[in-house]
Write an enzyme that holds these catalytic residues in place. Structure first.
Site, mmCIF file in Angstrom:
data_model
loop_
_atom_site.group_PDB
_atom_site.id
_atom_site.type_symbol
_atom_site.label_atom_id
_atom_site.label_comp_id
_atom_site.label_asym_id
_atom_site.label_seq_id
_atom_site.Cartn_x
_atom_site.Cartn_y
_atom_site.Cartn_z
ATOM 1 N N GLY A 10 0.816 -1.216 0.000
ATOM 2 C CA GLY A 10 0.000 0.000 0.000
ATOM 3 C C GLY A 10 0.848 1.264 0.000
ATOM 4 N N ASP A 35 -1.803 -12.240 5.205
ATOM 5 C CA ASP A 35 -3.196 -11.814 5.039
ATOM 6 C C ASP A 35 -3.755 -11.598 6.450
ATOM 7 O OD1 ASP A 35 -5.963 -11.661 4.759
ATOM 8 O OD2 ASP A 35 -5.979 -12.985 3.012
ATOM 9 N N ALA A 59 -5.556 -2.609 4.936
ATOM 10 C CA ALA A 59 -6.960 -2.195 5.052
ATOM 11 C C ALA A 59 -7.689 -2.369 3.734
ATOM 12 C CB ALA A 59 -7.054 -0.732 5.492
ATOM 13 N N TYR A 60 -8.992 -2.486 3.870
ATOM 14 C CA TYR A 60 -9.904 -2.401 2.725
ATOM 15 C C TYR A 60 -10.267 -0.917 2.662
ATOM 16 C CZ TYR A 60 -14.118 -3.249 -0.082
ATOM 17 O OH TYR A 60 -15.081 -3.238 -1.063
ATOM 18 N N THR A 61 -9.742 -0.203 1.648
ATOM 19 C CA THR A 61 -9.867 1.268 1.657
ATOM 20 C C THR A 61 -10.832 1.820 0.593
ATOM 21 O OG1 THR A 61 -7.872 1.371 0.290
ATOM 22 C CG2 THR A 61 -7.570 1.696 2.648
ATOM 23 N N THR A 100 -9.044 6.446 10.653
ATOM 24 C CA THR A 100 -9.485 7.431 9.666
ATOM 25 C C THR A 100 -10.372 8.532 10.244
ATOM 26 O OG1 THR A 100 -10.911 7.630 7.706
ATOM 27 C CG2 THR A 100 -11.343 5.769 9.116
ATOM 28 N N ASP A 101 -10.357 9.682 9.566
ATOM 29 C CA ASP A 101 -11.288 10.775 9.899
ATOM 30 C C ASP A 101 -12.743 10.354 9.645
ATOM 31 O OD1 ASP A 101 -10.638 10.636 7.155
ATOM 32 O OD2 ASP A 101 -11.152 12.733 6.799
ATOM 33 N N TYR A 124 -17.164 1.689 5.663
ATOM 34 C CA TYR A 124 -15.710 1.803 5.860
ATOM 35 C C TYR A 124 -15.410 2.413 7.231
ATOM 36 C CZ TYR A 124 -11.007 3.794 5.404
ATOM 37 O OH TYR A 124 -9.701 4.172 5.633
ATOM 38 N N TRP A 150 -7.367 11.780 4.115
ATOM 39 C CA TRP A 150 -7.124 12.178 2.716
ATOM 40 C C TRP A 150 -5.668 11.910 2.304
ATOM 41 C CZ3 TRP A 150 -10.030 17.278 1.072
ATOM 42 C CH2 TRP A 150 -11.322 17.264 1.589
HETATM 43 N N1 LIG Z 1 -6.160 6.356 1.828
HETATM 44 C C1 LIG Z 1 -6.705 7.279 2.632
HETATM 45 O O1 LIG Z 1 -7.153 8.350 2.200
HETATM 46 C C2 LIG Z 1 -6.776 7.022 4.117
HETATM 47 C C3 LIG Z 1 -7.359 8.000 4.937
HETATM 48 C C4 LIG Z 1 -7.430 7.764 6.317
HETATM 49 C C5 LIG Z 1 -6.930 6.583 6.836
HETATM 50 N N2 LIG Z 1 -6.388 5.652 6.022
HETATM 51 C C6 LIG Z 1 -5.893 4.403 6.618
HETATM 52 O O2 LIG Z 1 -4.480 4.386 6.462
HETATM 53 C C7 LIG Z 1 -4.017 3.050 6.282
HETATM 54 C C8 LIG Z 1 -3.145 2.972 5.044
HETATM 55 O O3 LIG Z 1 -3.915 3.334 3.920
HETATM 56 P P1 LIG Z 1 -3.317 3.377 2.462
HETATM 57 O O4 LIG Z 1 -3.814 4.624 1.845
HETATM 58 O O5 LIG Z 1 -1.856 3.075 2.467
HETATM 59 O O6 LIG Z 1 -4.113 2.174 1.814
HETATM 60 P P2 LIG Z 1 -3.762 1.316 0.532
HETATM 61 O O7 LIG Z 1 -2.777 2.016 -0.346
HETATM 62 O O8 LIG Z 1 -5.083 0.882 -0.032
HETATM 63 O O9 LIG Z 1 -3.005 0.077 1.182
HETATM 64 C C9 LIG Z 1 -3.662 -0.881 1.947
HETATM 65 C C10 LIG Z 1 -2.992 -2.206 1.640
HETATM 66 O O10 LIG Z 1 -3.623 -3.214 2.413
HETATM 67 C C11 LIG Z 1 -3.696 -4.367 1.588
HETATM 68 N N3 LIG Z 1 -4.677 -5.324 2.065
HETATM 69 C C12 LIG Z 1 -6.006 -5.412 1.766
HETATM 70 N N4 LIG Z 1 -6.548 -6.480 2.367
HETATM 71 C C13 LIG Z 1 -5.547 -7.109 3.053
HETATM 72 C C14 LIG Z 1 -5.466 -8.263 3.842
HETATM 73 N N5 LIG Z 1 -6.538 -9.038 4.057
HETATM 74 N N6 LIG Z 1 -4.276 -8.596 4.403
HETATM 75 C C15 LIG Z 1 -3.182 -7.844 4.184
HETATM 76 N N7 LIG Z 1 -3.179 -6.741 3.409
HETATM 77 C C16 LIG Z 1 -4.354 -6.370 2.853
HETATM 78 C C17 LIG Z 1 -4.031 -3.829 0.242
HETATM 79 O O11 LIG Z 1 -3.746 -4.780 -0.745
HETATM 80 P P3 LIG Z 1 -4.659 -4.860 -2.082
HETATM 81 O O12 LIG Z 1 -4.361 -3.612 -2.842
HETATM 82 O O13 LIG Z 1 -4.176 -6.120 -2.705
HETATM 83 O O14 LIG Z 1 -6.084 -4.913 -1.629
HETATM 84 C C18 LIG Z 1 -3.112 -2.616 0.175
HETATM 85 O O15 LIG Z 1 -1.836 -2.965 -0.352
HETATM 86 C C19 LIG Z 1 -5.274 2.182 6.257
HETATM 87 O O16 LIG Z 1 -5.485 1.642 7.524
HETATM 88 C C20 LIG Z 1 -6.392 3.160 5.937
HETATM 89 O O17 LIG Z 1 -7.630 2.720 6.452
HETATM 90 C C21 LIG Z 1 -6.295 5.844 4.673
#
Ligand SMILES: NC(=O)c1ccc[n+]([C@@H]2O[C@H](COP(=O)([O-])OP(=O)(O)OC[C@H]3O[C@@H](n4cnc5c(N)ncnc54)[C@H](OP(=O)(O)O)[C@@H]3O)[C@@H](O)[C@H]2O)c1
Length: 289
Positions: A10, A35, A59-61, A100-101, A124, A150
């Site tokens: 991610g 996983d 995460a499932y984002t 998350t926010d 989510y 964000w």
């Molecule tokens: N993105 C945002 O805007 C945002 C905002 C607030 C908080 N957050 C939080 O910040 C954290 C990091 O977010 P990010 O933006 O880096 O997300 P990301 O780029 O979507 O990365 C999340 C990673 O988790 C992997 N994943 C999904 N299901 C999994 C499983 N069962 N076991 C292991 N890995 C799995 C995904 O793989 P696949 O791609 O193969 O599914 C992806 O590589 C998360 O906890 C998210 O909820 C994100």
């Protein structure tokens, strides 16, 4: 220090990888290796690596898709966080859980404090809120929950990359102008997380995003200006502000989700970076490869 990072492919894990503290041994595990929703898969990695600190970025984002497949979102975000927390208990490891926010409903008009009551509007946010609760309940003072907002990093799946590719294709854009939050560069968040990693006394809920506020519309206008300055976009496209109710999406999002970072900045000695500076930094990184 032996650190295990989940969600290794991610965008946040990628930024963490680029800033590992000197001398620390880090295992950045992608979904194929670990996983989080499969206890056996997670246990195998814990037993082989014996982490002292775990940063759960997995995460499932997909916020809209989560409304159609809530089971999948809860399996990864909630069950996965619980499985990781239970393994941390068994191995006496500390855990940093990303959140998350979107745990807030956006009815406030001043920045959300870590102690404000969560009230998620969608699947989510609900799955992440439940994860926060379980992680804190399972690990007590050995857990820190870090809420951010964000998020974007060079090359990741995010709003900046999506807007850039549309601008490069010359597409006019209609962008929501009545949702206010704070964009956050993965690199500044990664720095904050490593600071928390170095501080075992940091426990409970913490807020971190970049400084300032913006609507998605403001953010898009800034992306375009900065991308043109950086030479990543040649000709400007028309960017039109629209209301949330005129933009079809599966999930309801908070109108206001600015996080109050005062305690985080103070306690961790962080110099706040305005989101626009973060954006400029990310586009430079993208440009320079
Ligand atoms: N993105 C945002 O805007 C945002 C905002 C607030 C908080 N957050 C939080 O910040 C954290 C990091 O977010 P990010 O933006 O880096 O997300 P990301 O780029 O979507 O990365 C999340 C990673 O988790 C992997 N994943 C999904 N299901 C999994 C499983 N069962 N076991 C292991 N890995 C799995 C995904 O793989 P696949 O791609 O193969 O599914 C992806 O590589 C998360 O906890 C998210 O909820 C994100």
């Amino acid at each position: 220090m032996r650190v295990l990072i989940t969600g290794g492919e991610g965008q946040l894990a990628t930024a963490l990888r680029a800033a590992v503290p000197e001398g620390w041994v880090v295992n950045i595990a992608g979904r194929r290796e670990l996983d989080v929703a499969l206890a056996s898969s997670a246990r195998a990695v814990f037993e082989a690596f014996e982490p002292q600190l775990v940063i759960n970025t997995a995460a499932y984002t997909a916020v809209d898709k989560a409304e159609e497949e809530p089971d999948k979102a809860f399996t990864v975000n909630t069950d996965g966080a619980r499985i990781v927390a239970e393994l941390c208990v068994e191995s006496s490891a500390r855990m940093i859980q990303l959140s998350t926010d979107f745990v807030f409903d956006g009815r406030k008009s001043s920045p959300y404090l870590p102690g404000d009551a969560p009230h998620p509007l969608g699947v989510y946010g609900s799955s992440k809120r439940e994860a926060e609760r379980l992680v804190l309940e399972t690990l007590g003072e050995r857990a820190a929950v870090v809420r951010t907002s964000w998020l974007y990093g060079a090359g990741g799946k995010n709003f900046v990359m999506a807007m850039l590719s549309r601008m490069q294709a010359g597409q006019p854009l209609d962008v929501v102008a009545d949702q206010i939050g704070t964009p956050t560069w993965t690199r500044t968040l990664a720095d904050a997380l490593w600071r928390i990693g170095r501080r075992p006394d940091v426990e409970g809920i913490w807020h971190f995003s970049d400084a300032g506020v913006a609507s998605w519309y403001d953010f898009t206008c800034a992306i375009q200006e900065e991308a043109i300055s950086a030479g990543l976009v040649e000709n400007p496209v028309v960017v039109k502000p629209i209301r949330s109710e005129d933009y079809k999406s599966m999930a309801r999002r908070p109108y206001y989700s600015v996080l109050d970072k005062t305690r985080t900045w103070g306690e961790l000695d962080i110099v706040p970076v305005h989101w626009r500076m973060g954006l400029r930094g990310m586009l430079m990184e993208l440009k320079n490869g």
